[in-house]
Scaffold this active site. Structure first.
Site: not given
Length: 399
Positions: A92, A242, A385
């Site tokens: 990744r 965030r 993923e």
């Protein structure tokens, strides 16, 4: 059976799995591991294989020591990548910039090109490169493939990708919307046509990847037309730590009037904001517990999170014109009943109706949570993923 080794290398940790690329999305990997606390006085290596978990506490001064130790543990279990049939190693890589739109077979030149993109992802790409370099030394006879988080969004329409700032400045500094979580958005959006029994090219859908990091995408006929993250993963939805989208003038205000440095503002917006900044916690299980205890800060944090999520869903509904499906994925999206319910509440006039019983039913696979008369189908689609990276790495290695 042929496997792929998937490596996700972070600044202080390395996650990896040995995966059957032909397996079902809900299947357990053949083996998995996590190297934690790299560079700290004490470290930990956890390996899972054949239903057992093996934990070793030892200092892990760098990625090389960590991966070498993890591979030795796998070897001792007869599950190492040189002991089983591993055909490729998938890595990744967070940022591919405008350079990489597809998985890339790694050689020295590709490593240097990824290194050149560090200014776009200074926290992520260096760690990704560390993992690549160590794995190539440990497994020199296997093909290594880089799979980019930004790849799925590489060809966004210019109207979505371009920010309205001076074009010369933007070009010189590579400023544009890149998007992230692309491997997850591509994987989940690829599952939906079969769930709808529709051709992939005719499906309009919204994918909501809601975890500690959160992003949304609008996908028309398999191609993304918009996504919530931007040049960096800080933009878009409210996230665990965030802030998501804010008035950029806030940054100038904090610097001029708050006396904060750029690094302090960076740390504030990336690590001390979002749900945690408002409530003190970023795990949604803790957030709901606080809400149940009548904690006003937690309730406000949840309301802000849902409000921003609904704003993005609404804008994507307009952008797509017709929405065949909305899918929830990742940790919060797959597991938080309230978030799914509240994100789509009151949208019956738009053909979106959540079935409360279906929404509360848990399963490992993809499932429908909307009512039978909902014209926009709503799904929970578990992301994977690692499987997606394994499939891409294996396919490229065979070419």
């Amino acid at each position: 059976m042929t496997y792929a080794l998937v490596i996700n290398s972070g600044s202080s940790s390395v996650k990896f799995q040995i995966v059957d690329p032909t397996a079902d999305a809900a299947a357990e990997p053949f083996a998995s591991g996590l190297v934690e606390q790299i560079g700290e006085p004490s470290g930990r290596i956890t390996i899972k294989h054949a239903g057992d978990k093996h934990v070793v506490q030892q200092p892990v001064p760098n990625h090389t020591v960590g991966l070498e130790a993890a591979m030795k543990i796998l070897d001792s279990l007869g599950a190492g990548p040189t002991q089983v049939d591993v055909s490729a190693v998938g890595h990744r890589v967070v940022h591919g910039g405008m350079v990489f739109s597809h998985p890339e077979l790694i050689n020295d030149q590709v490593v240097e090109m990824i290194r050149d993109l560090i200014p776009l992802a200074p926290l992520h790409n260096p760690a990704n490169i560390d993992g690549i370099e160590v794995a190539r030394k440990l497994l020199p006879d296997l093909p290594h493939v880089a799979v980019f988080d930004t790849g799925f969004f590489r060809d966004l329409p210019p109207s979505s990708a371009i920010y309205a700032i001076n074009a010369e400045v933007a070009t010189e500094n590579q400023i544009r919307r890149y998007g992230f979580h692309g491997t997850s958005h591509e994987f989940v959006s690829g599952q939906v046509p079969a769930l709808l029994d529709m051709p992939a090219g005719s499906v309009n859908q919204i994918v909501l990847h809601l975890g500690n990091g959160a992003s949304a995408s609008a996908v028309r006929g398999g191609d993304p037309i918009d996504t919530s993250m931007g040049m960096t993963p800080l933009a878009g939805l409210v996230m665990g730590t965030r802030c998501g989208d804010i008035d950029p003038g806030i940054i100038f205000h904090l610097a001029r009037n708050g006396g904060m440095s750029i690094d302090e503002i960076d740390n504030l917006l990336n690590r001390k904001s979002g749900v945690k900044g408002l409530s003190g916690v970023n795990d949604f299980r803790d957030l709901h517990r606080l809400i149940d205890e009548d904690n006003d800060d937690a309730a406000l944090a949840y309301d802000v999170y849902i409000h921003q999520l609904r704003r993005v869903i609404g804008s994507y509904m307009i952008a797509l014109g017709r929405v065949d499906a909305i899918s929830f994925t990742a940790g919060v999206g797959e597991n938080d009943v309230a978030t799914r319910r509240d994100a789509l509440a009151g949208l019956q006039h738009y053909g979106i109706k959540i079935d409360p019983e279906r929404n509360e039913t848990r399963s490992d696979g993809a499932r429908l949570i909307s009512t039978d008369d909902s014209t926009t189908r709503v799904f929970v689609v578990p992301t994977n993923e690692e499987l997606a990276i394994a499939q891409k790495a294996t396919a490229l290695a065979k070419q």
